[in-house]
Write a protein that holds these residues in place. Structure first.
Motif, PDB file in Angstrom:
ATOM      1  N   TRP A  64       0.787  -1.305  -0.155  1.00 13.02           N
ATOM      2  CA  TRP A  64       0.098   0.048   0.134  1.00 13.02           C
ATOM      3  C   TRP A  64       0.946   1.333   0.137  1.00 13.02           C
ATOM      4  O   TRP A  64       0.635   2.172  -0.776  1.00 13.02           O
ATOM      5  N   VAL A  65       1.803   1.114   0.835  1.00 12.11           N
ATOM      6  CA  VAL A  65       2.666   2.507   0.809  1.00 12.11           C
ATOM      7  C   VAL A  65       3.508   2.590  -0.645  1.00 12.11           C
ATOM      8  O   VAL A  65       3.430   3.713  -0.884  1.00 12.11           O
ATOM      9  N   TYR A  66       3.886   1.469  -1.223  1.00 11.33           N
ATOM     10  CA  TYR A  66       4.678   1.684  -2.636  1.00 11.33           C
ATOM     11  C   TYR A  66       3.668   2.188  -3.376  1.00 11.33           C
ATOM     12  O   TYR A  66       3.999   3.053  -4.308  1.00 11.33           O
ATOM     13  N   LYS A  67       2.400   1.839  -3.472  1.00 16.42           N
ATOM     14  CA  LYS A  67       1.400   2.151  -4.587  1.00 16.42           C
ATOM     15  C   LYS A  67       1.172   3.646  -4.099  1.00 16.42           C
ATOM     16  O   LYS A  67       1.004   4.324  -5.184  1.00 16.42           O
ATOM     17  N   ARG A  68       0.867   3.905  -3.017  1.00 18.42           N
ATOM     18  CA  ARG A  68       0.630   5.261  -2.527  1.00 18.42           C
ATOM     19  C   ARG A  68       1.643   6.265  -3.023  1.00 18.42           C
ATOM     20  O   ARG A  68       1.438   7.387  -3.404  1.00 18.42           O
ATOM     21  N   CYS A  69       2.775   5.821  -2.909  1.00 12.73           N
ATOM     22  CA  CYS A  69       4.114   6.834  -3.078  1.00 12.73           C
ATOM     23  C   CYS A  69       4.689   6.818  -4.553  1.00 12.73           C
ATOM     24  O   CYS A  69       5.868   7.230  -4.904  1.00 12.73           O
ATOM     25  N   GLY A  70       3.953   5.922  -5.430  1.00 13.96           N
ATOM     26  CA  GLY A  70       4.493   5.670  -6.857  1.00 13.96           C
ATOM     27  C   GLY A  70       5.816   4.987  -6.896  1.00 13.96           C
ATOM     28  O   GLY A  70       6.694   5.316  -7.592  1.00 13.96           O
ATOM     29  N   ILE A  71       6.006   4.029  -6.072  1.00  9.63           N
ATOM     30  CA  ILE A  71       7.304   3.281  -5.857  1.00  9.63           C
ATOM     31  C   ILE A  71       7.260   1.805  -6.697  1.00  9.63           C
ATOM     32  O   ILE A  71       6.161   1.264  -6.294  1.00  9.63           O
ATOM     33  N   ASN A  72       8.038   1.551  -7.497  1.00  9.90           N
ATOM     34  CA  ASN A  72       7.943   0.367  -8.167  1.00  9.90           C
ATOM     35  C   ASN A  72       9.226  -0.372  -7.143  1.00  9.90           C
ATOM     36  O   ASN A  72      10.308  -0.403  -7.345  1.00  9.90           O
ATOM     37  N   PRO A  73       8.643  -1.463  -6.428  1.00  9.98           N
ATOM     38  CA  PRO A  73       9.568  -2.100  -5.466  1.00  9.98           C
ATOM     39  C   PRO A  73      10.700  -3.298  -6.275  1.00  9.98           C
ATOM     40  O   PRO A  73      11.492  -3.354  -5.577  1.00  9.98           O
ATOM     41  N   GLU A  74      10.174  -3.315  -7.501  1.00 11.42           N
ATOM     42  CA  GLU A  74      11.103  -4.236  -8.313  1.00 11.42           C
ATOM     43  C   GLU A  74      12.296  -3.836  -8.950  1.00 11.42           C
ATOM     44  O   GLU A  74      12.842  -4.254  -9.465  1.00 11.42           O
ATOM     45  N   GLN A  75      12.241  -2.340  -9.003  1.00 12.04           N
ATOM     46  CA  GLN A  75      13.013  -1.619  -9.713  1.00 12.04           C
ATOM     47  C   GLN A  75      14.512  -1.533  -8.905  1.00 12.04           C
ATOM     48  O   GLN A  75      14.749  -0.951  -7.766  1.00 12.04           O
ATOM     49  N   GLU A  76      15.608  -1.837  -9.474  1.00  6.33           N
ATOM     50  CA  GLU A  76      16.846  -1.768  -8.730  1.00  6.33           C
ATOM     51  C   GLU A  76      17.462  -0.520  -9.143  1.00  6.33           C
ATOM     52  O   GLU A  76      17.169   0.176 -10.235  1.00  6.33           O
ATOM     53  N   MET A  77      18.344  -0.020  -8.219  1.00  9.81           N
ATOM     54  CA  MET A  77      18.968   1.223  -8.199  1.00  9.81           C
ATOM     55  C   MET A  77      20.737   1.105  -8.364  1.00  9.81           C
ATOM     56  O   MET A  77      20.985   0.032  -7.622  1.00  9.81           O
ATOM     57  N   ASP A  78      21.385   1.876  -9.131  1.00  9.88           N
ATOM     58  CA  ASP A  78      22.672   2.186  -9.113  1.00  9.88           C
ATOM     59  C   ASP A  78      22.906   2.683  -7.840  1.00  9.88           C
ATOM     60  O   ASP A  78      21.877   3.369  -7.103  1.00  9.88           O
ATOM     61  N   TRP A  79      24.316   2.885  -7.513  1.00  8.77           N
ATOM     62  CA  TRP A  79      24.479   3.521  -6.122  1.00  8.77           C
ATOM     63  C   TRP A  79      24.125   5.093  -6.376  1.00  8.77           C
ATOM     64  O   TRP A  79      24.054   5.625  -5.087  1.00  8.77           O
ATOM     65  N   LYS A  80      24.373   5.669  -7.297  1.00  4.75           N
ATOM     66  CA  LYS A  80      24.032   7.199  -7.590  1.00  4.75           C
ATOM     67  C   LYS A  80      22.434   7.030  -7.353  1.00  4.75           C
ATOM     68  O   LYS A  80      22.075   8.437  -6.446  1.00  4.75           O
ATOM     69  N   GLN A  81      21.619   6.424  -8.156  1.00  2.00           N
ATOM     70  CA  GLN A  81      20.190   6.588  -7.792  1.00  2.00           C
ATOM     71  C   GLN A  81      19.903   6.363  -6.459  1.00  2.00           C
ATOM     72  O   GLN A  81      18.911   7.005  -5.781  1.00  2.00           O
ATOM     73  N   PHE A  82      20.552   5.422  -5.424  1.00  2.00           N
ATOM     74  CA  PHE A  82      20.319   4.961  -4.360  1.00  2.00           C
ATOM     75  C   PHE A  82      20.540   6.436  -3.539  1.00  2.00           C
ATOM     76  O   PHE A  82      19.724   6.595  -2.542  1.00  2.00           O
TER      77      PHE A  82
END
Length: 565
Positions: free
Chosen positions: A46-64
């Motif tokens: 629910w938190v991911y959906k409300r905040c527009g977050i894709n939990p499957e999306q990986e980040m490189d260290w700069k995006q992190f």
């Protein structure tokens, strides 16, 4: 005396005994494996959906790092507005006024960087609204940010050759829902049962035994104390922090809160071993930290239970030890134990006045924060040790004539430069800040008179402690220093920003850079880092680089104070 020592031993045993299974659980949480708190998954989705977050999306260290810094910037603006305007906001039955801009800046930055340096008294400097929606909220957010950074470093270290280090938002959310919130709930219930208040009523007016009236502050204390300890935050609901009888009512709550301060930093070292499947490496790192922590406890407990030499020379009995600035219901040994526990982490909560402890204890408290990697803050404690590991690997490789490698990745000039800058920033900001304050105090005696409650060596120690606590994201203080002034609010605020974000950026960058390199399988020529020899090498690097940098300043402060009769 024997009962006090048994209490210290019990706390130590509870910490060591429970950190191993908790570390195993934390590793499962960050690896996404099944745990008994999987029923929290719908809330997380629910938190991911409300905040527009894709939990499957990986980040490189700069995006992190971009995500980490952006969430901190958002909450900083939130906190500044609420703290300045708190006098007009609801849940303010005592009519407390808003903070000045410089004090709000210091408070907001302090809680945003997990330091919780408080230049105000909790019951009069904040309202119930800001206690909950700034202070308590920030103590969850900042702890979760540090834990998420730790999880990202773990994922980078575990990968063979990878460009990504996980998803910051997933690690942060799980840190709250699976670790911080459940533990806080358990600790909070135990505190309520033992007398810690949980209400929204205003001050109580009571009649004392002498017939006078006294106003007693209360409020939602039990909601805030658990996360202040478990998140290695340390911000006291009351001005005197955990020496207050409503914040820390009895011997049981004292043990519970002291245990809560260090359990997660300890467990995270074991989590490293389970996550990387290198338990031996984690055990050696844990051993180095535990020996340093235990040594400090033994020395400090002996000092505080032995009493003050100056008072002893006056012929006054000290059967209970050095009790100046301590609560009788807590005692000298438990106060010393707490002092060591709160300063090997970035917690900063106190159950006694550190300014009143013996000079050797005060020096050890400063040294713990100056070294800043004996367990340390939740998540970021190991990351500080990680920078020293990189330096130790590089030096050891040069000594034996081999290419330095860490977990199958070559450590080259770029990583070494970043690690060196991270390590040297800490003494730089502490010593420069102390020198600036000392110079101003010497040039303008009226400032020294306004700032310092003690002259000479101890007064210097008060200023050194303030910048040390700020740089270590600790927040405790030698409270003989009058620090709620524009100079101290702004100067320590700058130190807080530099000392929190620069190291995290550097440590995550090192992990990301190493993760992207080609994996080199271990061979007979690989430097072993899970041995007693390498652990001693790392310890030596920490002592030489971190501890000795502060020796001249410690000589002018607590060492000279100790030698003065």
């Amino acid at each position: 005396m024997n009962t006090e020592i048994l209490g210290v031993v019990l706390q130590w045993v509870l910490l060591v005994g429970l950190s191993y299974p908790l570390g195993r659980y934390i590793a499962k949480v960050y690896k996404g494996e099944r745990t008994w708190l999987d029923f929290m998954a719908p809330i997380e989705r629910w938190v991911y959906k409300r905040c527009g977050i894709n939990p499957e999306q990986e980040m490189d260290w700069k995006q992190f790092l971009k995500a980490l810094l952006m969430v901190n910037l958002f909450w900083f603006v939130w906190g500044m507005v609420l703290l300045v305007c708190q006098g007009w906001l609801p849940l303010n039955p005592d009519g407390n006024a808003g903070q000045t801009p410089d004090q709000a800046f210091n408070t907001c930055i302090s809680f945003m960087v997990n330091c919780n340096l408080q230049h105000y008294s909790g019951e009069s400097g904040l309202t119930y609204f800001t206690q909950l929606f700034v202070i308590m909220l920030f103590q969850f957010v900042t702890a979760a940010c540090g834990m998420a950074a730790f999880a990202g470093v773990l994922k980078a270290m575990a990968g063979k050759t990878t460009k990504t280090i996980g998803n910051f938002w997933v690690f942060m959310t799980r840190s709250v829902t699976r670790i911080l919130m459940p533990l806080s709930l358990v600790v909070g219930i135990l505190l309520i049962v033992n007398g810690t208040p949980m209400s929204f009523d205003g001050k109580q007016t009571l009649t004392t035994m002498e017939g006078a009236t006294q106003e007693i502050s209360q409020g939602p204390t039990a909601a805030i104390v658990p996360i202040k300890q478990l998140g290695t935050n340390g911000g006291g609901y009351f001005g005197v922090n955990s020496s207050h009888p409503l914040e820390n009512p009895n011997a049981f709550t004292n043990i519970l809160e002291c245990w809560s301060i260090l359990i997660l930093p300890m467990a995270m070292v074991f989590a490293l071993g389970f996550y990387l499947k290198r338990r031996k490496l984690a055990a050696w790192i844990y051993g180095v930290m535990l020996v340093a922590y235990t040594t400090g406890i033994v020395i400090s407990v002996a000092q505080e239970m032995g009493g003050s030499r100056q008072i002893d020379q006056m012929g006054i009995a000290q059967d209970m030890g050095s009790m100046e600035g301590k609560e009788v219901r807590i005692g000298s040994a438990a106060s010393a134990m707490w002092g060591m526990t709160t300063t090997v982490t970035s917690n900063g909560s106190v159950n006694s006045m550190h300014d009143s402890q013996t000079p050797v204890s005060g020096m050890l408290q400063m040294l713990n924060m100056q070294i800043n990697c004996w367990f340390g803050g939740v998540g970021v404690g190991f990351m500080n040790y990680y920078a020293f590991l990189i330096i130790a690997v590089f030096i050891s490789g040069l000594m034996v004539g081999r290419t330095p490698e860490f977990l199958g990745k070559k450590v080259e000039a770029r990583e070494m430069k970043i690690a060196t800058l991270v390590v040297l920033l800490h003494p730089f900001v502490i010593l420069v800040g102390t020198a600036l304050a000392s110079g101003l105090a010497a040039a303008r005696p009226e400032l020294a008179a306004a700032w310092l409650n003690n002259p000479s060596f101890h007064g210097f120690g008060e200023m050194l402690y303030e910048y040390t606590s700020s740089a270590a994201n600790n927040g405790s203080g030698f409270e003989g220093l009058s620090d709620n002034t524009p100079f101290w609010n702004i100067s320590t605020g700058i130190v807080l920003i530099l000392s929190r974000y620069f190291p995290i950026v550097g440590q995550v960058a090192i992990a990301g850079l190493l993760a992207s390199k080609k994996y080199v399988p271990e061979s007979a020529g690989t430097l072993k880092i899970d041995t007693a020899t390498f652990s001693m090498m790392t310890f030596a690097v920490i002592i030489i680089v971190a501890a000795l940098a502060f020796f001249p300043a410690l000589t002018l402060g607590p060492i000279a104070d100790y030698l003065t009769f």
